[in-house]
Motif scaffolding. Sequence first.
Motif, mmCIF file in Angstrom:
data_model
loop_
_atom_site.group_PDB
_atom_site.id
_atom_site.type_symbol
_atom_site.label_atom_id
_atom_site.label_comp_id
_atom_site.label_asym_id
_atom_site.label_seq_id
_atom_site.Cartn_x
_atom_site.Cartn_y
_atom_site.Cartn_z
ATOM 1 N N HIS A 155 33.136 74.744 111.161
ATOM 2 C CA HIS A 155 32.508 76.061 111.270
ATOM 3 C C HIS A 155 31.486 76.360 110.172
ATOM 4 N N SER A 161 38.270 76.286 121.402
ATOM 5 C CA SER A 161 38.139 74.906 121.881
ATOM 6 C C SER A 161 38.877 73.933 120.968
ATOM 7 N N ASN A 162 38.830 74.191 119.675
ATOM 8 C CA ASN A 162 39.559 73.334 118.738
ATOM 9 C C ASN A 162 41.047 73.284 119.066
ATOM 10 N N ASP A 190 34.367 78.187 119.460
ATOM 11 C CA ASP A 190 34.652 76.927 118.765
ATOM 12 C C ASP A 190 36.116 76.871 118.325
ATOM 13 N N THR A 194 27.859 77.403 111.389
ATOM 14 C CA THR A 194 27.870 78.713 112.047
ATOM 15 C C THR A 194 28.080 79.825 111.036
ATOM 16 N N GLU A 219 30.096 82.505 119.504
ATOM 17 C CA GLU A 219 30.054 81.051 119.350
ATOM 18 C C GLU A 219 31.179 80.583 118.427
ATOM 19 N N ARG A 263 37.612 67.867 115.454
ATOM 20 C CA ARG A 263 37.352 69.269 115.789
ATOM 21 C C ARG A 263 35.942 69.710 115.418
ATOM 22 N N ALA A 264 35.564 70.865 115.964
ATOM 23 C CA ALA A 264 34.299 71.500 115.581
ATOM 24 C C ALA A 264 34.497 72.203 114.245
#
Length: 266
Positions: free
Chosen positions: A245, A199-200, A196, A248, A192, A242-243
């Motif tokens: 972190h 994808s960022n 992320d 997580t 995961e 952005r996601a």
Amino acid sequence: MKYIQENVSWLKDIFTLVFTATATVVAILTYRRARATVLQPIRSEVIKKQSELLSNFLQLLKEHDHSFEAGLDYTNLVQLNVMMVLDAYGFIFNSHKELMEKIGGEISCWIPCGSSNILKDVEIVSSFKEQPKESDVPNKSPGQEKFELLKVGVAEVDKIYLTKVHFEFSKKISEFGVDPFMPTSLQITLEELTNDINSNLTIILKHELEAFIIEFGRYYFANQSAPAFDPVGVFNEFNHARAHHRLTLDKLRKDIRKYLRIDESW
């Protein structure tokens, strides 16, 4: 006595059944004990390797001044890509050669993110040398094509450049994720995390760079001069979209500490 004599047959069967059941239970318990004894050295070795692996991973998360974000080098990566996009679209600045040489020294590699699988500015080396036909020779370079499309407000970023710091740090994260001794539950969380990060870069950063170069081109073609800009502004937009972190990573740290039983009373 007469009762026993009359029922000796079924009493004998009961005792036989009880004896057989007892023997069976003892045999099963003995087998399980023997199996556990045989497998114990293997389990101990696996636990030892997992403990070492997870301890090293926790140590990795503490590097770069205890900042996972610093390890990903997002700030420098975004600013570097801003300059690379400007260069790809044909915009040249003062001390351009020196600037691009400096940036080139910070680049490790790039990852594709375009809508097409064909990258026009990447040469494919063939096993055989052939003379290009006149019709095969492009009239415009990839940079010229991009420049012309930018005039009508069309732009696409087809690759994201990675800094050496980002590449090395991400590589370590990926290596931990695919290590055969990494527990499955932690591998899922690591997957995961890497998704992320990817994808960022290939979605969020790509979008922000395209928005930037379109706006840059709109001003340039309207005023015949480059607008004043700061790559940090692009980073701010990227950082907002952005996601992140933290959640997580907190889950990952918590699961690792639980797996290693760090917080248990012994």
